[in-house]
Design an enzyme around this catalytic site. Structure first.
Site, mmCIF file in Angstrom:
data_model
loop_
_atom_site.group_PDB
_atom_site.id
_atom_site.type_symbol
_atom_site.label_atom_id
_atom_site.label_comp_id
_atom_site.label_asym_id
_atom_site.label_seq_id
_atom_site.Cartn_x
_atom_site.Cartn_y
_atom_site.Cartn_z
ATOM 1 N N SER A 168 14.134 -38.128 -16.939
ATOM 2 C CA SER A 168 13.631 -39.041 -15.919
ATOM 3 C C SER A 168 12.135 -38.822 -15.755
ATOM 4 O O SER A 168 11.403 -38.890 -16.743
ATOM 5 C CB SER A 168 14.396 -38.827 -14.604
ATOM 6 O OG SER A 168 14.016 -39.776 -13.638
ATOM 7 N N THR A 169 11.656 -38.513 -14.551
ATOM 8 C CA THR A 169 10.222 -38.361 -14.309
ATOM 9 C C THR A 169 9.620 -37.292 -15.219
ATOM 10 O O THR A 169 10.107 -36.167 -15.269
ATOM 11 C CB THR A 169 9.980 -37.974 -12.844
ATOM 12 O OG1 THR A 169 10.562 -38.973 -12.007
ATOM 13 C CG2 THR A 169 8.482 -37.875 -12.557
ATOM 14 N N HIS A 195 15.374 -42.690 -17.523
ATOM 15 C CA HIS A 195 15.223 -43.571 -16.367
ATOM 16 C C HIS A 195 13.898 -44.324 -16.471
ATOM 17 O O HIS A 195 12.846 -43.710 -16.674
ATOM 18 C CB HIS A 195 15.248 -42.762 -15.067
ATOM 19 C CG HIS A 195 16.546 -42.073 -14.818
ATOM 20 N ND1 HIS A 195 16.684 -41.030 -13.927
ATOM 21 C CD2 HIS A 195 17.784 -42.261 -15.347
ATOM 22 C CE1 HIS A 195 17.929 -40.614 -13.908
ATOM 23 N NE2 HIS A 195 18.621 -41.341 -14.769
ATOM 24 N N MET A 285 14.185 -35.914 -11.485
ATOM 25 C CA MET A 285 14.740 -35.693 -10.160
ATOM 26 C C MET A 285 16.182 -36.173 -10.108
ATOM 27 O O MET A 285 16.524 -37.173 -10.729
ATOM 28 C CB MET A 285 13.901 -36.440 -9.117
ATOM 29 C CG MET A 285 14.399 -36.302 -7.689
ATOM 30 S SD MET A 285 14.286 -34.608 -7.067
ATOM 31 C CE MET A 285 12.518 -34.497 -6.784
ATOM 32 N N ASP A 288 21.668 -37.005 -12.183
ATOM 33 C CA ASP A 288 22.166 -37.798 -13.306
ATOM 34 C C ASP A 288 22.047 -36.990 -14.595
ATOM 35 O O ASP A 288 21.011 -36.387 -14.867
ATOM 36 C CB ASP A 288 21.366 -39.094 -13.429
ATOM 37 C CG ASP A 288 21.980 -40.068 -14.420
ATOM 38 O OD1 ASP A 288 23.196 -39.987 -14.654
ATOM 39 O OD2 ASP A 288 21.235 -40.912 -14.953
#
Length: 354
Positions: A168-169, A195, A285, A288
């Site tokens: 993600s991030t 993401h 974060m 998931d």
């Protein structure tokens, strides 16, 4: 509660008005400066010491990409690229020179506003990544193998392992450092759930493909998995693999928090490939990917996680480690070598968490 100091950089008065309206509404974010071009953004970054800059890419005098590069060269500041979807490939080049994340320009709708506020609050305290190091490819045997007849569902395939990655991030930057050292003859498919905002995945695929030896594409319905290929899940649907080694796209639940779902992809890889599955969870974060990593671990596959020191956000990896489903927690730059060892057959046994 400390106030987050933000600089907005965008040549459009309308865009600046929208960003200012959203960011100022709750009182925990202060707009300390506004730039109408990249040169002004560089100056404001130096003199105002903001905790975050929102950066457009298409600006006069100096474009956003050049501004990011100069800011990160002089004194790193967390930068959130807020730009049009048409700039998607350039936006990912901005990540390469130090920006943290990319998102489309918001409207004043509540959902857009909440997404922007969440990103700014999350990224304002992040230790920035300024540059990516070029690394040489690792040697790996690329001798052709006959189709394996031992797939769990009995369907032949021309590869043994499948690598599934959740991120993600900070994920795009981390993916470059993991994937760029891998050679073009890498004998396994790599499937990724990152993401991402809608409309940016094709730009990410083009950008990542320009940096890696292997071809990179967005997974398509019914497409056959091939070794030596990197596949990204689209954001609008969830990607999974089927027993005949093809991709299937599923509609995301209406209330889904993450797009695309890391768990859906990783769990399908575990179900189809069992002990031949290799899972990797990177920076980001939330939780998931934890259930997907659990599925791979319980199926007898190998599981890796990026360590805290090399993560932009130590969230997803931390949750997977806490869940007891990670065998190896490693620095980012150690991961390509470990993946090579597993896929090329030099490491076959389970070992305790490193």
């Amino acid at each position: 509660m400390s106030v987050i100091r933000v600089v907005i950089a965008d040549d459009s008065q309308v865009a600046r008005d929208v960003l200012r309206d959203i960011l100022s509404r709750d009182g925990d974010i202060e707009i300390v400066g506004e730039a109408t071009n990249g040169r002004e953004a560089v100056a404001l970054a130096k003199h105002l010491a903001p905790q975050l800059i929102t950066m457009d890419l298409n600006m006069p005098v100096m474009d956003g990409l050049s501004a990011i590069e100069e800011i990160m060269y002089n004194k790193g500041v967390p930068i959130l690229v807020v730009s049009d979807r048409s700039d998607a490939q350039t936006a990912y080049r901005a990540l390469e020179v130090g920006a943290l994340e990319v998102m489309p320009k918001p409207t004043l709708e509540q959902a857009d506003a909440e997404r922007l506020l969440a990103r700014v609050r999350l990224l304002a305290g992040v230790a920035v990544i300024t540059r990516l190091r070029l690394r040489s490819s690792l040697p790996c045997s690329t001798t052709a193998k006959s189709p394996l007849e031992t797939a769990p569902q009995g369907v032949p395939r021309d590869f043994q392992h499948v690598i599934a990655i959740a991120c993600s991030t900070g994920g795009p930057q981390a993916l470059v450092r993991v994937l760029r050292p891998l050679p073009s003859g890498f004998p396994a498919p790599i499937v990724i759930a990152q993401h991402i905002s809608h409309g940016f995945i094709n730009g990410m695929a083009q950008w990542l493909g320009s940096l890696c030896a292997m071809p990179v594409s967005v997974g398509q319905e019914g497409e056959q998995l091939r070794p030596g290929h990197i596949y990204l899940s689209p954001s609008e649907q969830d990607l999974c693999v089927t027993p005949d080694h093809r991709f299937q796209l599923q509609l995301s639940p209406k209330n889904a928090l993450y797009h695309p779902s890391c768990d859906v992809l990783l769990q399908s890889v575990a179900n189809v490939y069992g002990s031949d599955a290799i899972g990797l969870i990177l920076t980001g974060m939330g939780r998931d990917g934890v259930n997907g990593m659990r599925a791979i671990y319980q199926a007898g596959g190998v599981t890796f996680a990026q360590d805290e020191a090399s993560s932009v956000i130590y969230g997803m990896s931390q949750e997977a480690v806490k869940a007891g489903v990670i065998q190896y927690e490693l620095p980012l730059d150690s991961l390509p070598g470990r993946l090579m060892r597993n896929v090329c057959g030099y490491l076959n046994s389970r070992e305790p968490l490193a």
